[in-house]
Design a protein around this motif. Structure first.
Motif, PDB file in Angstrom:
ATOM      1  N   TYR A  81       0.788  -1.236   0.000  1.00  9.09           N
ATOM      2  CA  TYR A  81       0.000   0.000   0.000  1.00  9.09           C
ATOM      3  C   TYR A  81       0.824   1.291   0.000  1.00  9.09           C
ATOM      4  CZ  TYR A  81      -4.208  -2.745   0.972  1.00  9.09           C
ATOM      5  OH  TYR A  81      -5.252  -3.621   0.881  1.00  9.09           O
ATOM      6  N   GLN A  82       2.144   1.230   0.113  1.00  4.06           N
ATOM      7  CA  GLN A  82       2.918   2.441   0.340  1.00  4.06           C
ATOM      8  C   GLN A  82       2.817   3.458  -0.789  1.00  4.06           C
ATOM      9  OE1 GLN A  82       4.241   2.795   3.428  1.00  4.06           O
ATOM     10  NE2 GLN A  82       4.381   4.953   2.816  1.00  4.06           N
ATOM     11  N   ALA A  83       2.756   2.988  -2.028  1.00  2.00           N
ATOM     12  CA  ALA A  83       2.639   3.931  -3.154  1.00  2.00           C
ATOM     13  C   ALA A  83       1.352   4.751  -3.032  1.00  2.00           C
ATOM     14  CB  ALA A  83       2.664   3.174  -4.479  1.00  2.00           C
ATOM     15  N   GLU A  84       0.275   4.111  -2.608  1.00  2.00           N
ATOM     16  CA  GLU A  84      -1.000   4.810  -2.408  1.00  2.00           C
ATOM     17  C   GLU A  84      -0.898   5.796  -1.251  1.00  2.00           C
ATOM     18  OE1 GLU A  84      -5.730   3.660  -1.662  1.00  2.00           O
ATOM     19  OE2 GLU A  84      -4.225   2.088  -1.926  1.00  2.00           O
ATOM     20  N   VAL A 137      -2.802   9.192   7.656  1.00  2.00           N
ATOM     21  CA  VAL A 137      -2.956   8.517   6.364  1.00  2.00           C
ATOM     22  C   VAL A 137      -2.238   7.164   6.376  1.00  2.00           C
ATOM     23  CG1 VAL A 137      -2.321   8.616   3.915  1.00  2.00           C
ATOM     24  CG2 VAL A 137      -3.317  10.621   5.041  1.00  2.00           C
ATOM     25  N   GLN A 138      -1.043   7.143   6.954  1.00  4.00           N
ATOM     26  CA  GLN A 138      -0.290   5.886   7.030  1.00  4.00           C
ATOM     27  C   GLN A 138      -1.093   4.816   7.776  1.00  4.00           C
ATOM     28  OE1 GLN A 138       3.115   5.374   5.750  1.00  4.00           O
ATOM     29  NE2 GLN A 138       2.291   3.309   5.993  1.00  4.00           N
ATOM     30  N   ALA A 139      -1.736   5.211   8.871  1.00  2.02           N
ATOM     31  CA  ALA A 139      -2.497   4.259   9.680  1.00  2.02           C
ATOM     32  C   ALA A 139      -3.742   3.759   8.956  1.00  2.02           C
ATOM     33  CB  ALA A 139      -2.886   4.898  11.008  1.00  2.02           C
ATOM     34  N   PHE A 140      -4.397   4.635   8.195  1.00  2.00           N
ATOM     35  CA  PHE A 140      -5.643   4.247   7.538  1.00  2.00           C
ATOM     36  C   PHE A 140      -5.422   3.545   6.201  1.00  2.00           C
ATOM     37  CE2 PHE A 140      -8.042   7.330  10.246  1.00  2.00           C
ATOM     38  CZ  PHE A 140      -9.068   6.482  10.631  1.00  2.00           C
ATOM     39  N   VAL A 141      -4.474   4.018   5.423  1.00  2.39           N
ATOM     40  CA  VAL A 141      -4.276   3.483   4.069  1.00  2.39           C
ATOM     41  C   VAL A 141      -3.229   2.377   4.057  1.00  2.39           C
ATOM     42  CG1 VAL A 141      -3.728   4.055   1.669  1.00  2.39           C
ATOM     43  CG2 VAL A 141      -4.970   5.693   3.090  1.00  2.39           C
ATOM     44  N   GLY A 142      -2.164   2.561   4.834  1.00  7.09           N
ATOM     45  CA  GLY A 142      -1.178   1.503   5.022  1.00  7.09           C
ATOM     46  C   GLY A 142      -1.333   0.940   6.415  1.00  7.09           C
ATOM     47  N   VAL A 143      -0.217   0.639   7.066  1.00  6.59           N
ATOM     48  CA  VAL A 143      -0.255   0.255   8.476  1.00  6.59           C
ATOM     49  C   VAL A 143       0.761   1.099   9.241  1.00  6.59           C
ATOM     50  CG1 VAL A 143      -1.049  -2.107   8.086  1.00  6.59           C
ATOM     51  CG2 VAL A 143       1.408  -1.639   8.162  1.00  6.59           C
ATOM     52  N   SER A 144       0.473   1.322  10.503  1.00  5.82           N
ATOM     53  CA  SER A 144       1.359   2.103  11.360  1.00  5.82           C
ATOM     54  C   SER A 144       2.133   1.157  12.274  1.00  5.82           C
ATOM     55  CB  SER A 144       0.560   3.103  12.203  1.00  5.82           C
ATOM     56  OG  SER A 144       1.378   3.698  13.186  1.00  5.82           O
ATOM     57  N   GLU A 145       3.415   0.974  11.997  1.00  2.00           N
ATOM     58  CA  GLU A 145       4.243   0.142  12.863  1.00  2.00           C
ATOM     59  C   GLU A 145       4.322   0.743  14.259  1.00  2.00           C
ATOM     60  OE1 GLU A 145       7.982  -1.369  11.203  1.00  2.00           O
ATOM     61  OE2 GLU A 145       7.327  -0.588   9.248  1.00  2.00           O
ATOM     62  N   LYS A 146       4.382   2.071  14.330  1.00  2.00           N
ATOM     63  CA  LYS A 146       4.474   2.763  15.621  1.00  2.00           C
ATOM     64  C   LYS A 146       3.268   2.443  16.501  1.00  2.00           C
ATOM     65  CE  LYS A 146       3.571   7.135  15.568  1.00  2.00           C
ATOM     66  NZ  LYS A 146       3.667   8.607  15.336  1.00  2.00           N
ATOM     67  N   ASN A 147       2.070   2.513  15.924  1.00  2.00           N
ATOM     68  CA  ASN A 147       0.854   2.237  16.695  1.00  2.00           C
ATOM     69  C   ASN A 147       0.756   0.763  17.053  1.00  2.00           C
ATOM     70  OD1 ASN A 147       0.223   4.935  16.376  1.00  2.00           O
ATOM     71  ND2 ASN A 147      -1.267   4.595  14.726  1.00  2.00           N
ATOM     72  N   ASP A 196       1.875   7.290  -0.161  1.00  2.00           N
ATOM     73  CA  ASP A 196       2.744   8.400  -0.564  1.00  2.00           C
ATOM     74  C   ASP A 196       2.021   9.372  -1.493  1.00  2.00           C
ATOM     75  OD1 ASP A 196       4.739   7.268   0.948  1.00  2.00           O
ATOM     76  OD2 ASP A 196       5.762   6.321  -0.757  1.00  2.00           O
ATOM     77  N   ALA A 197       1.220   8.834  -2.416  1.00  2.00           N
ATOM     78  CA  ALA A 197       0.503   9.701  -3.362  1.00  2.00           C
ATOM     79  C   ALA A 197      -0.501  10.593  -2.633  1.00  2.00           C
ATOM     80  CB  ALA A 197      -0.208   8.841  -4.406  1.00  2.00           C
ATOM     81  N   LEU A 198      -1.226  10.014  -1.672  1.00  3.18           N
ATOM     82  CA  LEU A 198      -2.205  10.811  -0.926  1.00  3.18           C
ATOM     83  C   LEU A 198      -1.509  11.832  -0.028  1.00  3.18           C
ATOM     84  CD1 LEU A 198      -5.056  11.477  -0.114  1.00  3.18           C
ATOM     85  CD2 LEU A 198      -5.025   9.518   1.464  1.00  3.18           C
ATOM     86  N   ASN A 199      -0.428  11.434   0.603  1.00  9.27           N
ATOM     87  CA  ASN A 199       0.293  12.378   1.471  1.00  9.27           C
ATOM     88  C   ASN A 199       0.913  13.527   0.685  1.00  9.27           C
ATOM     89  OD1 ASN A 199      -0.246  11.500   4.049  1.00  9.27           O
ATOM     90  ND2 ASN A 199       1.476  10.066   4.116  1.00  9.27           N
ATOM     91  N   GLU A 200       1.287  13.246  -0.562  1.00  2.90           N
ATOM     92  CA  GLU A 200       1.816  14.325  -1.405  1.00  2.90           C
ATOM     93  C   GLU A 200       0.744  15.390  -1.643  1.00  2.90           C
ATOM     94  OE1 GLU A 200       3.878  14.869  -5.835  1.00  2.90           O
ATOM     95  OE2 GLU A 200       3.684  12.877  -4.940  1.00  2.90           O
ATOM     96  N   LYS A 201      -0.486  14.955  -1.862  1.00  2.25           N
ATOM     97  CA  LYS A 201      -1.587  15.905  -2.061  1.00  2.25           C
ATOM     98  C   LYS A 201      -1.882  16.671  -0.769  1.00  2.25           C
ATOM     99  CE  LYS A 201      -3.893  13.106  -5.610  1.00  2.25           C
ATOM    100  NZ  LYS A 201      -5.122  12.338  -5.938  1.00  2.25           N
ATOM    101  N   ILE A 202      -1.830  15.964   0.352  1.00  2.00           N
ATOM    102  CA  ILE A 202      -2.107  16.608   1.641  1.00  2.00           C
ATOM    103  C   ILE A 202      -0.994  17.595   1.989  1.00  2.00           C
ATOM    104  CG2 ILE A 202      -2.279  16.147   4.132  1.00  2.00           C
ATOM    105  CD1 ILE A 202      -3.821  13.593   3.389  1.00  2.00           C
ATOM    106  N   ALA A 203       0.235  17.243   1.650  1.00  2.00           N
ATOM    107  CA  ALA A 203       1.351  18.166   1.887  1.00  2.00           C
ATOM    108  C   ALA A 203       1.161  19.447   1.089  1.00  2.00           C
ATOM    109  CB  ALA A 203       2.671  17.492   1.511  1.00  2.00           C
ATOM    110  N   ALA A 204       0.620  19.318  -0.122  1.00  2.00           N
ATOM    111  CA  ALA A 204       0.421  20.499  -0.981  1.00  2.00           C
ATOM    112  C   ALA A 204      -0.602  21.465  -0.397  1.00  2.00           C
ATOM    113  CB  ALA A 204      -0.009  20.047  -2.374  1.00  2.00           C
TER     114      ALA A 204
END
Length: 326
Positions: free
Chosen positions: A253-256, A277-287, A258-266
């Motif tokens: 899921y990482q490509a997805e 976004v990492q937690a919802f779209v990918g997984v959060s190792e930290k959590n 990164d693409a969404l976070n790029e838009k949010i960063a903008a």
């Protein structure tokens, strides 16, 4: 952590060998001794293998994040047999070839569905011949219904659009960060995962050979990842191995993400937005790590959690390991 332990053990071994050399030099002319020395000194590095999504993937056409946990090495040195324990995402869009492979190649006996009633109704699984579908929703419907941390169902149906608009919302951020801790401590969820382990154990108890099982949620990462974690713990995996399997979802899921976070960063998003976004779209190792740290703190150890909370006894573990490990 593993590498540090291995280096310490190697230093101790080498020191001991040098000490023995001066006491018993004639042993060093024995080829078996030399081979044993080389193996035990360097095996820690040689046997440690970092798994990748591509090698664990079962390469289905239209089932997201579908992979085999076979090949993973347990703490006792044994490995999980290939082709029997499969995890992934929903099966609604499975191709004819996917259905054939799951039915004929993997000979699925059980399909465990961890999704909510609404998810199952909205996106029902397709039929896999020979497999028994077992619905085990791992989110407590009553707790979710009356919780202040409940997101509307449509949020998950258009997740990326929802997150683009709402990743800065404190409620959304809290749901993301507390997702795993809430699941591992919820009694309803614990009983569902306990039932999951006991149902898998039916195959060894009946001595049924060569039948696989498949467990999934929607994306095959969070609820599925916890199911995999608890099963791996029961099979004797150390936490490094549990975390490594969990984190492989990010390769899918990482490509997805990164693409969404790029838009949010903008639009001026912060690191907390990106973590959400990492937690919802990918997984959060930290959590995930935090949730399992809480398990250790509350229950004493991960082993206690498996034994006392998931109700999986030493006898159960022995039977499970004898059947699925080699």
């Amino acid at each position: 952590m593993y590498k540090i332990r291995a280096k310490i053990i190697k230093i101790i071994l080498i020191t001991a060998i040098l000490f023995l050399f001066f006491l018993f030099p004639f042993y060093f002319f024995d080829s078996d001794f030399i081979f044993s020395f080389i193996y035990t000194t360097f095996a820690f590095d040689l046997e440690k293998h970092h798994y990748t999504y591509s090698e664990q993937s079962i390469h289905l056409d239209n089932v997201p994040n579908a992979r085999d946990i076979g090949g993973y090495r347990m703490a006792d040195g044994r490995t999980i047999k290939h082709g029997l324990l499969l995890r992934g995402g929903y099966l609604k869009d499975a191709s004819e070839n996917d259905v054939r492979r799951l039915s004929e190649e993997y000979k699925l006996a059980y399909i465990f569905d961890f999704r909510t009633e609404g998810e199952v109704r909205h996106v029902p699984d397709c039929f896999i011949p020979g497999a028994q579908n077992v619905w085990m929703p791992t989110i407590d419907p009553e707790t979710e219904k009356f919780s202040d941390m409940h997101l509307p169902p449509e949020a998950y149906r258009t997740l990326n659009t929802f997150l683009y608009k709402n990743s800065s919302d404190p409620l959304v951020q809290t749901v993301a960060s507390e997702m795993y801790p809430n699941l591992v401590h919820n009694e309803y969820t614990q009983l569902q995962y306990a039932a999951f382990l006991q149902t898998i154990l039916k195959l060894p108890k009946a001595n049924v050979k060569g039948r696989g099982v498949f467990w999934h949620c929607s994306q095959g990462k969070d609820r599925t990842g916890l199911g995999s974690a608890f099963l791996l713990m029961a099979l004797g995996a150390d936490f490094d191995m549990v975390l490594e399997d969990f984190a492989l979802s990010n390769e899918f899921y990482q490509a997805e993400v990164d693409a969404l976070n790029e838009k949010i960063a903008a639009r001026g998003g912060t690191q907390t937005d990106f973590d959400t976004v990492q937690a919802f779209v990918g997984v959060s190792e930290k959590n995930f790590i935090r949730a399992f740290d809480e398990i250790r703190e509350r229950y004493g150890s991960l082993e206690n959690y498996v034994d006392d909370i998931l109700l999986f006894s030493d006898t159960d573990k022995a039977l499970l390991r004898d059947y699925y490990l080699e």
